[in-house]
Enzyme design. Sequence first.
Site, short mmCIF file in Angstrom:
data_model
loop_
_atom_site.label_atom_id
_atom_site.label_comp_id
_atom_site.label_asym_id
_atom_site.label_seq_id
_atom_site.Cartn_x
_atom_site.Cartn_y
_atom_site.Cartn_z
N ARG A 1 0.71 -1.38 0.04
CA ARG A 1 0.40 -0.02 -0.12
C ARG A 1 0.69 1.54 -0.10
O ARG A 1 0.53 2.50 0.59
CB ARG A 1 -0.89 0.49 0.96
CG ARG A 1 -2.61 -0.19 0.99
CD ARG A 1 -3.66 -0.49 2.02
NE ARG A 1 -4.64 -0.26 2.03
CZ ARG A 1 -5.12 -1.04 2.42
NH1 ARG A 1 -5.25 -2.67 1.69
NH2 ARG A 1 -6.56 -1.08 1.81
N ARG B 1 -21.96 -1.31 1.14
CA ARG B 1 -21.17 -2.58 2.06
C ARG B 1 -21.44 -3.08 2.95
O ARG B 1 -22.15 -2.39 3.79
CB ARG B 1 -20.04 -2.45 1.40
CG ARG B 1 -18.96 -3.62 1.84
CD ARG B 1 -17.78 -3.93 1.46
NE ARG B 1 -16.77 -3.10 1.87
CZ ARG B 1 -16.10 -3.24 1.47
NH1 ARG B 1 -14.80 -4.06 0.44
NH2 ARG B 1 -14.83 -2.44 2.17
N ARG C 1 -9.59 7.12 3.39
CA ARG C 1 -9.35 5.69 3.32
C ARG C 1 -8.86 6.10 1.71
O ARG C 1 -7.62 5.85 1.37
CB ARG C 1 -10.34 4.39 3.14
CG ARG C 1 -10.01 3.73 4.56
CD ARG C 1 -11.08 2.75 4.84
NE ARG C 1 -11.01 1.48 3.82
CZ ARG C 1 -12.14 1.38 3.62
NH1 ARG C 1 -13.67 1.11 4.60
NH2 ARG C 1 -11.91 -0.05 2.91
P1 AMP Z 1 -8.62 -3.91 3.39
O1 AMP Z 1 -9.29 -4.42 4.20
O2 AMP Z 1 -7.49 -3.93 2.55
O3 AMP Z 1 -9.11 -2.18 2.66
O4 AMP Z 1 -7.70 -3.02 4.80
C1 AMP Z 1 -8.58 -1.90 5.72
C2 AMP Z 1 -7.14 -2.19 6.87
O5 AMP Z 1 -6.71 -2.38 7.08
C3 AMP Z 1 -6.82 0.07 6.22
O6 AMP Z 1 -8.03 0.68 6.12
C4 AMP Z 1 -6.03 -0.56 6.76
O7 AMP Z 1 -6.09 0.48 8.09
C5 AMP Z 1 -5.28 -1.92 7.15
N1 AMP Z 1 -4.48 -2.10 6.02
C6 AMP Z 1 -5.02 -3.44 5.44
N2 AMP Z 1 -4.05 -3.84 4.64
C7 AMP Z 1 -2.16 -3.32 5.05
C8 AMP Z 1 -1.71 -2.71 4.75
N3 AMP Z 1 -0.87 -3.71 3.31
N4 AMP Z 1 -0.37 -1.07 5.63
C9 AMP Z 1 -1.00 -0.99 6.04
N5 AMP Z 1 -2.15 -1.02 6.19
C10 AMP Z 1 -3.23 -1.97 6.20
#
Ligand code: AMP
Length: 209
Positions: free
Chosen positions: A91, A125, A165
């Site tokens: 990310r 969602r 986000r």
């Molecule tokens: P997601 O389900 O991929 O949308 O991730 C939800 C949340 O998890 C994100 O908004 C971040 O707070 C954290 N997160 C997930 N993947 C990462 C990553 N590769 N690096 C940092 N934070 C992450």
Amino acid sequence: MGKHILLLGAPGAGKGTQSKRLAEEFDLEHVTTGDALRANKDMDIGHMDTEFDTPRAYMDAGELVPDEVVNEIVKEALSNADGYVLDGYPRNIDQAEYLTSITDLDAVLYLDVSEEELVRRLTGRRLDPETDEIYHTEFDMPDDEEVRERLVQRDDDTEETVRERLRVYEENTEPVVEHYRDEGVLVEIDGEQSPDDVFEDVADTVDSA
Ligand code: AMP
């Protein structure tokens, strides 16, 4: 040997849905930092010299969990996988460089979806906590009333956190997309098609990788 696939895209672009299906049909491990962190939201990361003591504090604010924490999760998961589809990581550029140092990739896919559509998808969602099935208040509600009544919203899918986000995505993760585009390895897929049509494009790309 199993394939190493990276799926990139903004929050709400369909990475989770497509990765799950890809993992099933190509017999790959689905490695997703979001799910791993959600399952460990309250783990103590206080010893890691981070600003907050748990992933929850970052996640509920829509911020990135520190690299040290996610890099470790990914390293562990990839060392246990033959083929994999990686979803939600890297990310930022530092994570992308770390990834390069621990593995090689056979294909990098990018699901392209407009910001307006992302906001609509994320704020509507809903999740069935019993089956992990994903629904949407406008486009896709379950017929079964019992299922409808037990649906929940992810803590970070509220409008304010969604905006944050997307801002974090633009600032930190778009450069990662650019990085793979500059390397000439990025395959761009129209993520606004129906889920089945998106999957067709995704599967074609993985087939020829
Ligand atoms: P997601 O389900 O991929 O949308 O991730 C939800 C949340 O998890 C994100 O908004 C971040 O707070 C954290 N997160 C997930 N993947 C990462 C990553 N590769 N690096 C940092 N934070 C992450």
